[in-house]
Design an enzyme around this catalytic site. Structure first.
Site, short mmCIF file in Angstrom:
data_model
loop_
_atom_site.label_atom_id
_atom_site.label_comp_id
_atom_site.label_asym_id
_atom_site.label_seq_id
_atom_site.Cartn_x
_atom_site.Cartn_y
_atom_site.Cartn_z
N ARG A 45 0.82 -1.22 0.00
CA ARG A 45 0.00 0.00 0.00
C ARG A 45 0.86 1.27 0.00
NH1 ARG A 45 -5.49 -0.81 1.86
NH2 ARG A 45 -6.03 -2.87 1.08
N ARG A 49 -3.95 6.53 0.65
CA ARG A 49 -4.55 7.71 1.30
C ARG A 49 -3.61 8.52 2.19
NH1 ARG A 49 -9.55 9.26 1.23
NH2 ARG A 49 -10.94 8.05 -0.10
N ARG A 58 -8.02 11.21 -5.84
CA ARG A 58 -9.27 10.57 -5.38
C ARG A 58 -10.42 11.56 -5.17
NH1 ARG A 58 -11.97 8.06 -4.31
NH2 ARG A 58 -12.00 6.71 -2.47
N ASP A 94 -6.41 -3.56 -7.25
CA ASP A 94 -6.93 -4.12 -6.00
C ASP A 94 -7.21 -5.60 -6.20
OD1 ASP A 94 -7.99 -3.04 -3.23
OD2 ASP A 94 -9.27 -4.70 -3.86
N TYR A 171 -14.14 -12.78 0.70
CA TYR A 171 -14.96 -11.59 0.36
C TYR A 171 -16.26 -12.01 -0.33
CZ TYR A 171 -11.32 -8.34 1.77
OH TYR A 171 -10.42 -7.62 2.51
O1 1CP Z 1 0.37 0.47 -3.41
C1 1CP Z 1 -0.08 -0.71 -3.38
O2 1CP Z 1 0.19 -1.52 -2.48
C2 1CP Z 1 -0.92 -1.18 -4.55
C3 1CP Z 1 -2.31 -1.10 -4.40
C4 1CP Z 1 -3.16 -2.07 -3.58
C5 1CP Z 1 -2.96 -3.41 -3.21
C6 1CP Z 1 -1.73 -4.28 -3.39
C7 1CP Z 1 -4.43 -1.70 -3.14
C8 1CP Z 1 -5.03 -0.38 -3.33
N1 1CP Z 1 -5.03 -2.80 -2.60
C9 1CP Z 1 -4.17 -3.86 -2.60
C10 1CP Z 1 -4.41 -5.23 -2.14
C11 1CP Z 1 -5.59 -5.50 -1.28
N2 1CP Z 1 -6.87 -5.01 -1.38
C12 1CP Z 1 -5.60 -6.43 -0.23
C13 1CP Z 1 -4.42 -7.28 0.14
C14 1CP Z 1 -3.49 -6.51 1.02
C15 1CP Z 1 -4.01 -6.27 2.41
O3 1CP Z 1 -4.26 -7.25 3.11
O4 1CP Z 1 -4.13 -5.08 2.76
C16 1CP Z 1 -6.88 -6.48 0.33
C17 1CP Z 1 -7.36 -7.34 1.47
C18 1CP Z 1 -7.68 -5.59 -0.40
C19 1CP Z 1 -9.12 -5.32 -0.18
C20 1CP Z 1 -9.36 -3.89 0.07
N3 1CP Z 1 -9.36 -2.93 -0.89
C21 1CP Z 1 -9.54 -3.28 1.32
C22 1CP Z 1 -9.53 -3.98 2.67
C23 1CP Z 1 -10.87 -4.20 3.22
C24 1CP Z 1 -10.82 -5.10 4.42
O5 1CP Z 1 -11.24 -6.26 4.31
O6 1CP Z 1 -10.39 -4.65 5.50
C25 1CP Z 1 -9.71 -1.90 1.08
C26 1CP Z 1 -9.99 -0.83 2.07
C27 1CP Z 1 -9.57 -1.69 -0.33
C28 1CP Z 1 -9.55 -0.42 -1.06
C29 1CP Z 1 -8.20 0.03 -1.48
N4 1CP Z 1 -7.31 -0.72 -2.23
C30 1CP Z 1 -6.17 0.01 -2.49
C31 1CP Z 1 -6.35 1.30 -1.87
C32 1CP Z 1 -5.36 2.44 -1.95
C33 1CP Z 1 -7.62 1.30 -1.25
C34 1CP Z 1 -8.26 2.45 -0.52
C35 1CP Z 1 -9.10 3.17 -1.52
C36 1CP Z 1 -9.26 4.58 -1.16
O7 1CP Z 1 -9.81 4.84 -0.06
O8 1CP Z 1 -8.87 5.45 -1.95
#
Ligand code: 1CP
Length: 373
Positions: A45, A49, A58, A94, A171
């Site tokens: 990540r 944000r 965003r 994602d 999910y």
């Molecule tokens: O910079 C990076 O790492 C690349 C982008 C990236 C990656 C690798 C994002 C962007 N998401 C992910 C993987 C991801 N997405 C995972 C595996 C990693 C982890 O465990 O954190 C998971 C579980 C998700 C699912 C997801 N997408 C969640 C988690 C929800 C939960 O179950 O708690 C969330 C909040 C998102 C949205 C998301 N994905 C990425 C971002 C920057 C965001 C936030 C979006 C925003 O608010 O702008």
């Protein structure tokens, strides 16, 4: 913005090869457990944000629009590396994108995290999931990878990724995020055949998707099994491990078959709360295993053995602490890794939204400085 003319991976040859510099980078060397001049670092990540530049984008587009726009996704990916001076890029996307074409009804609701509007509830619901071609239906990720590869400095490797089948299935079954994964586990115990079909369907998509990402320019791939630590070891062995073994073997063989004599594609296998599962993760034979912070890095590494590189394992919350504490914890991890090749520094899980940017930059500086030989 320039578009890429030559984005096909080539075998490493003596003439100029745009992939050679990344192949010789500290990150790729560490994946191969070769000696490096300093410990490479990137952060899960690293685009998100906590960055003002990300928040500005965003404000104009939704999260899904950002993921589906290769130009913007590429911009966000490259910007994170430029800002942080880290050693690898990860494509902005994602794990849940893979679920949308199945007919899951994916939405990222404001403030509430992801929502799956059509969750899998009954065994028969698995049959109704629509299989599809990742290249055509989520081709925007491959386009973003091609564009990003052409925009990144040549010596910065680009990591592709996918969710692993258990985490993706969770999910689909929960309908969104979960704490205890009751719906997932109850479905798994009650409908063992349907659960296995679901895992197989997801695994097939994951294999095709990661091979397409590699063919588009990803030089390593990470499988995120973020929530698999909720399973007991015996349930993992029965319900998950055979799928992970199949996926990793298929990716490595598939990549070799389409690039005879070409560079090996490192696979990073990541999960959290997996201390009890490390021997099982090791059985799937990825190149790198991602460790969270719950176990000291050296203890985790001792369990999986010297045939693996490791990635990790600072607690993301430490980035909110005073810099003296960050430094102390970083030095502890680097000291635990000392004397072994193949450590990629990372957090034990993704950067949290309110993390101070200056502490993220400080972390990268001190990892480079303290580890330099
Ligand atoms: O910079 C990076 O790492 C690349 C982008 C990236 C990656 C690798 C994002 C962007 N998401 C992910 C993987 C991801 N997405 C995972 C595996 C990693 C982890 O465990 O954190 C998971 C579980 C998700 C699912 C997801 N997408 C969640 C988690 C929800 C939960 O179950 O708690 C969330 C909040 C998102 C949205 C998301 N994905 C990425 C971002 C920057 C965001 C936030 C979006 C925003 O608010 O702008």
């Amino acid at each position: 913005m320039e578009t890429s003319q030559n984005t096909e991976p080539k075998t490493v040859s003596k003439s100029h090869n745009p992939w050679a510099a990344a192949y010789e980078s500290a990150f790729m060397k560490a994946c191969r457990r070769e000696k490096t001049e300093y410990t490479p670092i990137w952060l899960m990540r690293q685009a998100g944000r906590y960055q003002a530049s990300y928040r500005a984008i965003r404000e104009k587009v939704s999260f899904l629009e950002l993921c589906k726009n290769p130009k913007l996704a590429s911009q966000v990916t490259v910007q994170a590396v430029e800002d942080l001076q880290c050693d690898a890029a990860i494509i902005f996307a994602d794990i849940l994108l893979l679920l949308e074409p199945l007919g899951a009804g994916l939405e990222f609701a404001k403030g509430d995290g992801p929502v799956i509007h059509n969750p899998v509830k009954l065994a028969d619901d698995v049959k109704r999931l629509r299989s599809y071609s990742t290249a055509s239906e989520i081709g925007y990720v491959m386009d973003a990878i091609k564009l990003t590869r052409s925009q990144l400095p040549e010596n910065i490797p680009l990591i592709g990724f996918s969710g692993a089948p258990f985490t993706l299935a969770s999910y689909l079954l929960e309908g969104g995020a979960s704490k205890n994964f009751e719906k997932t586990k109850i479905f798994m115990y009650k409908n063992q055949e349907a659960f296995s079909s679901l895992m197989t369907l997801l695994s097939d998509l994951i294999i095709e998707y990661l091979l397409a990402q590699a063919a588009s320019g990803a030089q390593a791939v990470q499988l995120f099994d973020s929530w698999v630590g909720c399973l007991s070891q015996s349930d993992y062995e029965l319900f998950v491990q055979p799928h992970m073994m199949r996926i990793i073997t298929a990716i490595q063989n598939g990549h070799q078959a389409s690039n005879p004599g070409g560079a090996h594609l490192p696979v990073i296998h990541f999960g959290t709360s997996t201390a009890h599962l490390l021997p099982n993760l090791a059985a799937a034979k990825s190149d790198v295993i991602g460790l969270d912070w719950r176990l000291p890095l050296n203890k985790g590494w001792d369990i999986i053995g010297t045939d693996f590189a490791v990635q990790g394992n600072l607690d993301p919350v430490v980035l909110f602490a005073p810099q003296a504490e960050i430094k102390k914890q970083v030095q502890l991890i680097l000291d635990q890794a000392k004397g072994r090749n193949g450590h990629i520094f990372n957090l034990g899980h993704g950067i949290l939204p309110g993390t101070p940017v200056e502490n993220v930059k400080y972390l990268i500086e001190i990892v480079h400085e303290y580890s330099r030989i």
